[in-house]
Scaffold this motif. Structure first.
Motif, PDB file in Angstrom:
ATOM      1  N   PHE A 148       0.823  -1.210   0.000  1.00 55.03           N
ATOM      2  CA  PHE A 148       0.000   0.000   0.000  1.00 55.03           C
ATOM      3  C   PHE A 148       0.858   1.262   0.000  1.00 55.03           C
ATOM      4  O   PHE A 148       0.553   2.233  -0.713  1.00 55.03           O
ATOM      5  CB  PHE A 148      -0.933   0.003   1.216  1.00 55.03           C
ATOM      6  N   PHE A 149       1.931   1.267   0.788  1.00 57.40           N
ATOM      7  CA  PHE A 149       2.716   2.491   0.932  1.00 57.40           C
ATOM      8  C   PHE A 149       3.857   2.623  -0.084  1.00 57.40           C
ATOM      9  O   PHE A 149       4.366   3.724  -0.301  1.00 57.40           O
ATOM     10  CB  PHE A 149       3.274   2.598   2.359  1.00 57.40           C
ATOM     11  N   ILE A 150       4.244   1.521  -0.704  1.00 54.70           N
ATOM     12  CA  ILE A 150       5.282   1.604  -1.735  1.00 54.70           C
ATOM     13  C   ILE A 150       4.682   1.942  -3.094  1.00 54.70           C
ATOM     14  O   ILE A 150       5.278   2.657  -3.898  1.00 54.70           O
ATOM     15  CB  ILE A 150       6.083   0.285  -1.811  1.00 54.70           C
ATOM     16  N   SER A 151       3.463   1.451  -3.366  1.00 51.51           N
ATOM     17  CA  SER A 151       2.855   1.638  -4.692  1.00 51.51           C
ATOM     18  C   SER A 151       2.668   3.105  -5.092  1.00 51.51           C
ATOM     19  O   SER A 151       2.779   3.410  -6.288  1.00 51.51           O
ATOM     20  CB  SER A 151       1.520   0.897  -4.777  1.00 51.51           C
ATOM     21  N   PRO A 152       2.382   4.049  -4.176  1.00 45.86           N
ATOM     22  CA  PRO A 152       2.264   5.441  -4.627  1.00 45.86           C
ATOM     23  C   PRO A 152       3.548   6.002  -5.213  1.00 45.86           C
ATOM     24  O   PRO A 152       3.523   6.992  -5.940  1.00 45.86           O
ATOM     25  CB  PRO A 152       1.886   6.190  -3.337  1.00 45.86           C
ATOM     26  N   LEU A 157       1.983  -1.884 -10.185  1.00 42.28           N
ATOM     27  CA  LEU A 157       2.414  -3.119 -10.840  1.00 42.28           C
ATOM     28  C   LEU A 157       3.762  -3.591 -10.303  1.00 42.28           C
ATOM     29  O   LEU A 157       3.923  -4.751  -9.900  1.00 42.28           O
ATOM     30  CB  LEU A 157       2.492  -2.905 -12.353  1.00 42.28           C
ATOM     31  N   THR A 158       4.736  -2.693 -10.290  1.00 40.89           N
ATOM     32  CA  THR A 158       6.073  -3.045  -9.810  1.00 40.89           C
ATOM     33  C   THR A 158       6.026  -3.471  -8.353  1.00 40.89           C
ATOM     34  O   THR A 158       6.654  -4.463  -7.955  1.00 40.89           O
ATOM     35  CB  THR A 158       7.024  -1.848  -9.977  1.00 40.89           C
ATOM     36  N   ILE A 185      -2.271  -8.282  -1.717  1.00 40.51           N
ATOM     37  CA  ILE A 185      -1.280  -7.413  -2.356  1.00 40.51           C
ATOM     38  C   ILE A 185      -1.905  -6.640  -3.512  1.00 40.51           C
ATOM     39  O   ILE A 185      -1.664  -5.436  -3.682  1.00 40.51           O
ATOM     40  CB  ILE A 185      -0.082  -8.259  -2.845  1.00 40.51           C
ATOM     41  N   VAL A 186      -2.722  -7.313  -4.322  1.00 36.23           N
ATOM     42  CA  VAL A 186      -3.384  -6.649  -5.454  1.00 36.23           C
ATOM     43  C   VAL A 186      -4.296  -5.531  -4.948  1.00 36.23           C
ATOM     44  O   VAL A 186      -4.271  -4.399  -5.459  1.00 36.23           O
ATOM     45  CB  VAL A 186      -4.186  -7.662  -6.295  1.00 36.23           C
ATOM     46  N   VAL A 187      -5.113  -5.838  -3.929  1.00 38.40           N
ATOM     47  CA  VAL A 187      -6.020  -4.830  -3.368  1.00 38.40           C
ATOM     48  C   VAL A 187      -5.231  -3.667  -2.779  1.00 38.40           C
ATOM     49  O   VAL A 187      -5.548  -2.491  -3.006  1.00 38.40           O
ATOM     50  CB  VAL A 187      -6.933  -5.462  -2.300  1.00 38.40           C
ATOM     51  N   ALA A 188      -4.173  -3.984  -2.031  1.00 35.30           N
ATOM     52  CA  ALA A 188      -3.373  -2.949  -1.384  1.00 35.30           C
ATOM     53  C   ALA A 188      -2.633  -2.083  -2.400  1.00 35.30           C
ATOM     54  O   ALA A 188      -2.608  -0.848  -2.287  1.00 35.30           O
ATOM     55  CB  ALA A 188      -2.369  -3.586  -0.426  1.00 35.30           C
ATOM     56  N   ALA A 189      -2.043  -2.716  -3.406  1.00 36.48           N
ATOM     57  CA  ALA A 189      -1.279  -1.961  -4.409  1.00 36.48           C
ATOM     58  C   ALA A 189      -2.194  -1.063  -5.237  1.00 36.48           C
ATOM     59  O   ALA A 189      -1.852   0.086  -5.529  1.00 36.48           O
ATOM     60  CB  ALA A 189      -0.519  -2.924  -5.319  1.00 36.48           C
ATOM     61  N   ASN A 190      -3.367  -1.579  -5.618  1.00 38.65           N
ATOM     62  CA  ASN A 190      -4.306  -0.756  -6.381  1.00 38.65           C
ATOM     63  C   ASN A 190      -4.862   0.384  -5.542  1.00 38.65           C
ATOM     64  O   ASN A 190      -5.056   1.500  -6.037  1.00 38.65           O
ATOM     65  CB  ASN A 190      -5.447  -1.625  -6.916  1.00 38.65           C
ATOM     66  N   ALA A 191      -5.133   0.116  -4.253  1.00 40.66           N
ATOM     67  CA  ALA A 191      -5.634   1.167  -3.366  1.00 40.66           C
ATOM     68  C   ALA A 191      -4.566   2.225  -3.123  1.00 40.66           C
ATOM     69  O   ALA A 191      -4.842   3.430  -3.151  1.00 40.66           O
ATOM     70  CB  ALA A 191      -6.092   0.561  -2.041  1.00 40.66           C
ATOM     71  N   GLY A 192      -3.329   1.786  -2.905  1.00 37.84           N
ATOM     72  CA  GLY A 192      -2.241   2.733  -2.681  1.00 37.84           C
ATOM     73  C   GLY A 192      -1.938   3.575  -3.907  1.00 37.84           C
ATOM     74  O   GLY A 192      -1.520   4.736  -3.785  1.00 37.84           O
ATOM     75  N   GLY A 193      -2.157   3.018  -5.088  1.00 39.34           N
ATOM     76  CA  GLY A 193      -1.896   3.767  -6.311  1.00 39.34           C
ATOM     77  C   GLY A 193      -2.988   4.747  -6.681  1.00 39.34           C
ATOM     78  O   GLY A 193      -2.799   5.590  -7.564  1.00 39.34           O
ATOM     79  N   ALA A 194      -4.144   4.672  -6.008  1.00 39.13           N
ATOM     80  CA  ALA A 194      -5.292   5.495  -6.409  1.00 39.13           C
ATOM     81  C   ALA A 194      -5.168   6.956  -5.989  1.00 39.13           C
ATOM     82  O   ALA A 194      -5.819   7.822  -6.575  1.00 39.13           O
ATOM     83  CB  ALA A 194      -6.584   4.915  -5.813  1.00 39.13           C
ATOM     84  N   PHE A 195      -4.333   7.254  -4.992  1.00 40.72           N
ATOM     85  CA  PHE A 195      -4.242   8.637  -4.525  1.00 40.72           C
ATOM     86  C   PHE A 195      -2.925   9.309  -4.917  1.00 40.72           C
ATOM     87  O   PHE A 195      -2.606  10.391  -4.438  1.00 40.72           O
ATOM     88  CB  PHE A 195      -4.435   8.716  -3.000  1.00 40.72           C
ATOM     89  N   SER A 196      -2.169   8.663  -5.807  1.00 40.01           N
ATOM     90  CA  SER A 196      -0.911   9.238  -6.268  1.00 40.01           C
ATOM     91  C   SER A 196      -0.827   9.152  -7.787  1.00 40.01           C
ATOM     92  O   SER A 196      -1.082   8.085  -8.357  1.00 40.01           O
ATOM     93  CB  SER A 196       0.275   8.493  -5.649  1.00 40.01           C
TER      94      SER A 196
END
Length: 477
Positions: A148-152, A157-158, A185-196
């Motif tokens: 969640f915190f790395i994806s922004p 994807l990475t 991980i998919v849910v967290a990465a997509n959620a983390g990417g939504a605000f950045s």
């Protein structure tokens, strides 16, 4: 007939950006033609085969590659008959360019991840987690929160691929844990990417189009947290608190492992700078980052003998027989070997999807659906539907479609469609690049149907994030 229409509706809203034609002629109206119906049927069958990959043991790239070829062959024939082949050719070339950007971006990301894998970075991370005595439930939360915190920063994807590699190492043969951890991980990465803007391609497109400025994405932070936490809290109850059945061993990183991580961070920064400063596609920066890795690989090869000699002398001085034996198995780093280990089935699957999407766009189904969604519906309901469609078709072409339509919406609605397109892609494993990539990375352990079983839980988080946004950011509507 109504049920068939409900099946085809999601497939209608597939489009890349409006292509620039070299001809003044308009695209042919084919939505009610036999060609149009056959193209829809071909795409539907291909996607059904993708969903049945687990049971048919048929790689997902094969049906979409065939479907793309058949759709464009039909379009080429029709446009040739009307002496407008240049229109179809311009559309084809535009979609090839779209895919080239996606292919090269993913190829560099996968190459770096494979390089880190080869340098024992994930083995060392696994050993650290096991050494800390974390149980499966703690590992479930740790990988999800990190995603969640790395994806922004690193894009969803990475980030998903990195965390999946860790889960695969730690999970071993525990298929249940790997499946739930990958969903998380998919849910967290997509959620983390939504605000950045740099966390998700769809968010990046909205920012690049000028509808939302960089700082105006921050109101989506809390809704994004909600969309991740609710499914994670429920799924974590089904994760045992037993510890991985893996013996704790010391893992020595191969030479250059930490520096490759540094180069990867520099590559991401370069991609961001190319977009933010020069307004070029981020893929240019990613390809420049591949050059960083190539030069570093050259350096490792040229200095290998000197490094081995120094380590051998140290091992002899310390009478370390194990170290001497380990030096005998050292293989020079080869960047092109890392490139060859990329998940080519996933990359070819994206080609098939992009080309099928482009063909259906040229047929004219986009305008047909957009008139209903944004002219006859309330924008809030239209944007909620965009998220649901993102789960079926992939959020990138769906967001392309929305930006192409350019509906007149408030800031709150532009943020809403950014949120729904981002987190809505988590509803199905094929709804986001992160999910598709993880199906390849954890082949046979994280599957379409394994994800589908938990869709109601993810949908609960999806609905809660929408209500949170409507409540907290009501002033923006």
């Amino acid at each position: 007939m109504k049920s068939l229409w409900l099946i085809f509706i999601p497939l209608l809203l597939v489009s890349s950006r409006v292509f620039a034609s070299g001809s003044d002629a308009a695209p042919l109206a084919l939505t009610q033609s036999g060609i149009g119906y056959i193209a829809l049927l071909i795409f539907t069958i291909a996607y059904a085969l993708v969903m049945l990959e687990e049971y048919l043991q048929l790689r997902k790239s094969k049906p979409v590659l065939l479907a793309a070829g058949l759709i464009w062959a039909m379009l080429g024939y029709v446009y040739s008959q009307h002496d407008q082949i240049e229109v179809a050719k311009a559309a084809l070339e535009h979609n090839l360019l779209e895919y080239a950007e996606l292919l090269l971006f993913l190829l560099v990301a996968m190459t770096y991840i494979n390089a880190m894998e080869e340098r024992k970075l994930f083995d060392a991370l696994q050993a650290w987690m096991v050494g800390k005595g974390f149980d499966f439930r703690t590992l479930f939360w740790l990988t999800g929160i990190l995603a969640f915190f790395i994806s922004p920063i690193a894009d969803n994807l990475t980030t998903a691929l990195l965390m999946c590699a860790v889960v695969m190492k730690v999970g071993g043969d525990n298929t249940r844990f790997i499946n739930l951890a990958c969903i998380n991980i998919v849910v967290a990465a997509n959620a983390g990417g939504a605000f950045s803007p740099f966390g998700d391609i769809t968010t990046l497109m909205v920012w690049q189009a000028g509808h939302v400025s960089f700082s105006e994405f921050m109101p989506l932070f809390v809704p994004s947290v909600v969309s991740y936490l609710i499914p994670a809290l429920i799924m974590s109850r089904f994760i045992s608190q037993t510890k991985p059945d893996v013996a704790h061993v010391h893992v020595e990183l191969k030479r250059g492992a930490r520096r490759i991580v540094g180069l990867f961070i520099l590559t991401i920064a370069t991609a961001v700078a190319f977009h933010a400063v020069l307004h070029f596609p981020p893929v240019i920066g990613m390809m420049m980052g591949l050059a960083y890795l190539q030069f570093f690989g050259f350096f490792l090869r040229r200095t290998l003998a000197r490094s081995l000699k120094r380590k051998a002398l140290m091992a002899i001085a310390n009478r370390d027989d194990y170290a001497l034996k380990r030096l005998g198995s050292v293989v020079p780093f080869d960047v092109f070997r890392r490139v060859s280990h990329a998940e080519w089935d996933t990359l070819l699957f994206f080609y098939g999807v992009v080309m099928c999407v482009g063909g259906l766009s040229l047929i004219g189904y986009l305008s047909l659906v957009s008139e209903v969604m944004y002219l006859q519906w309330d924008p809030i309901w239209a944007n909620v539907m965009v998220g649901i469609l993102s789960a079926i078709v992939d959020n990138i072409p769906v967001m392309f479609a929305v930006l192409t339509m350019e509906p007149a919406m408030s800031m709150g609605n532009w943020l809403l469609v950014t949120l729904t397109a981002g987190v809505g892609g988590s509803l199905l494993s094929i709804g986001s690049a992160a999910g598709v990539a993880l199906m390849g990375a954890a082949h046979g352990k994280y599957t379409f149907f394994g994800h589908l079983k938990w869709m109601p839980v993810i949908a609960l988080g999806y609905a809660a994030s929408i209500f949170t946004h409507l409540w907290m950011n009501s002033a923006l509507f």
